[in-house]
Motif scaffolding. Sequence first.
Motif, PDB file in Angstrom:
ATOM      1  N   LYS A  57       4.022   9.792  13.068  1.00 31.50           N
ATOM      2  CA  LYS A  57       3.476  10.028  11.736  1.00 31.50           C
ATOM      3  C   LYS A  57       4.275   9.192  10.750  1.00 31.50           C
ATOM      4  O   LYS A  57       5.509   9.285  10.698  1.00 31.50           O
ATOM      5  N   VAL A  58       3.563   8.369   9.972  1.00 32.61           N
ATOM      6  CA  VAL A  58       4.215   7.402   9.088  1.00 32.61           C
ATOM      7  C   VAL A  58       3.768   7.630   7.651  1.00 32.61           C
ATOM      8  O   VAL A  58       2.592   7.922   7.388  1.00 32.61           O
ATOM      9  N   ARG A  59       4.711   7.511   6.749  1.00 34.45           N
ATOM     10  CA  ARG A  59       4.437   7.595   5.316  1.00 34.45           C
ATOM     11  C   ARG A  59       4.852   6.277   4.673  1.00 34.45           C
ATOM     12  O   ARG A  59       6.043   5.997   4.518  1.00 34.45           O
ATOM     13  N   ILE A  60       3.869   5.444   4.333  1.00 36.35           N
ATOM     14  CA  ILE A  60       4.149   4.184   3.640  1.00 36.35           C
ATOM     15  C   ILE A  60       4.255   4.453   2.145  1.00 36.35           C
ATOM     16  O   ILE A  60       3.378   5.078   1.557  1.00 36.35           O
ATOM     17  N   VAL A  61       5.344   3.997   1.558  1.00 40.52           N
ATOM     18  CA  VAL A  61       5.530   4.078   0.110  1.00 40.52           C
ATOM     19  C   VAL A  61       5.344   2.658  -0.421  1.00 40.52           C
ATOM     20  O   VAL A  61       6.207   1.801  -0.253  1.00 40.52           O
ATOM     21  N   LEU A  62       4.192   2.412  -1.033  1.00 43.16           N
ATOM     22  CA  LEU A  62       3.776   1.057  -1.391  1.00 43.16           C
ATOM     23  C   LEU A  62       3.964   0.795  -2.874  1.00 43.16           C
ATOM     24  O   LEU A  62       3.448   1.534  -3.718  1.00 43.16           O
ATOM     25  N   SER A  63       4.680  -0.292  -3.190  1.00 46.45           N
ATOM     26  CA  SER A  63       4.943  -0.669  -4.588  1.00 46.45           C
ATOM     27  C   SER A  63       4.487  -2.105  -4.837  1.00 46.45           C
ATOM     28  O   SER A  63       4.522  -2.947  -3.931  1.00 46.45           O
ATOM     29  N   ASN A  64       4.070  -2.372  -6.066  1.00 49.62           N
ATOM     30  CA  ASN A  64       3.766  -3.731  -6.493  1.00 49.62           C
ATOM     31  C   ASN A  64       4.768  -4.127  -7.569  1.00 49.62           C
ATOM     32  O   ASN A  64       4.712  -3.656  -8.703  1.00 49.62           O
ATOM     33  N   ASN A  65       5.680  -5.013  -7.186  1.00 48.51           N
ATOM     34  CA  ASN A  65       6.747  -5.421  -8.103  1.00 48.51           C
ATOM     35  C   ASN A  65       6.413  -6.682  -8.893  1.00 48.51           C
ATOM     36  O   ASN A  65       7.280  -7.211  -9.602  1.00 48.51           O
ATOM     37  N   SER A  66       5.192  -7.159  -8.770  1.00 48.01           N
ATOM     38  CA  SER A  66       4.795  -8.334  -9.540  1.00 48.01           C
ATOM     39  C   SER A  66       4.769  -7.994 -11.029  1.00 48.01           C
ATOM     40  O   SER A  66       4.519  -6.852 -11.423  1.00 48.01           O
ATOM     41  N   SER A  67       4.983  -8.983 -11.843  1.00 41.69           N
ATOM     42  CA  SER A  67       4.930  -8.775 -13.295  1.00 41.69           C
ATOM     43  C   SER A  67       3.531  -9.011 -13.851  1.00 41.69           C
ATOM     44  O   SER A  67       3.237  -8.618 -14.987  1.00 41.69           O
ATOM     45  N   ALA A  68       2.651  -9.626 -13.043  1.00 40.20           N
ATOM     46  CA  ALA A  68       1.350  -9.997 -13.601  1.00 40.20           C
ATOM     47  C   ALA A  68       0.168  -9.840 -12.658  1.00 40.20           C
ATOM     48  O   ALA A  68      -0.968  -9.723 -13.127  1.00 40.20           O
ATOM     49  N   ASN A  69       0.380  -9.812 -11.351  1.00 41.68           N
ATOM     50  CA  ASN A  69      -0.734  -9.913 -10.409  1.00 41.68           C
ATOM     51  C   ASN A  69      -0.989  -8.626  -9.623  1.00 41.68           C
ATOM     52  O   ASN A  69      -0.051  -7.937  -9.221  1.00 41.68           O
TER      53      ASN A  69
END
Length: 204
Positions: A57-69
């Motif tokens: 069982k997996v829990r992906i913690v997904l972030s977008n660190n882009s400043s614009a896209n």
Amino acid sequence: NIRISIVFIVLIIFSLGCGSDPIKPEIDPKSRIGILKIDMSDFKFNPDRIDLESGMKVRIVLSNNSSANNHGLSIGYGLIKQGGASTGFKNDLFDNVEVIVTGPAKLIRPGNALLIRDAEGDLDGTSGSFMIVKSPGTQPTVIEFTVPEKLGEYELASFENGGKDYQDGMKGLIKVFPKTNQPIWWNNMPSPTPIPKKNIAESK
């Protein structure tokens, strides 16, 4: 001087050929869930090489660190192309897999995943592989699922910005191994293709 130059060239070639080691989910001691943090930026994933075990069982913690896209996450193999641009995968790791998504997301495309959604954002009902798209600077999105017994190699990819993300190299490699078995290191393939279970057993 010639000898030093040769040694220096060999060291450069060796360093270029050695990528980072694959990352495995960190097991939470209480829940026994594997926590996997994936950060997206322009135009890469961190980490971009991941090993998973079927049944985990997996829990992906997904972030977008882009400043614009905006950037997205899909996992599969065999590209779908529309108008010359890559838009998803023909073979989706999440097909017929229960996926729980919580937290903000700009867009969720369920594909054939069994989606349980407690997330802000639009729902894309068009056909295609499972995909999460995140806007820059938003709180992480959590994607929880049990790794299916679909052993082999898969691409981790973003198809945002008209397919430009994928064209610019925003992709990675995910390998799914049998539960409790030690990873078997396959040679890198030009395009990830799942390896039949019997082949893994025969290679022991």
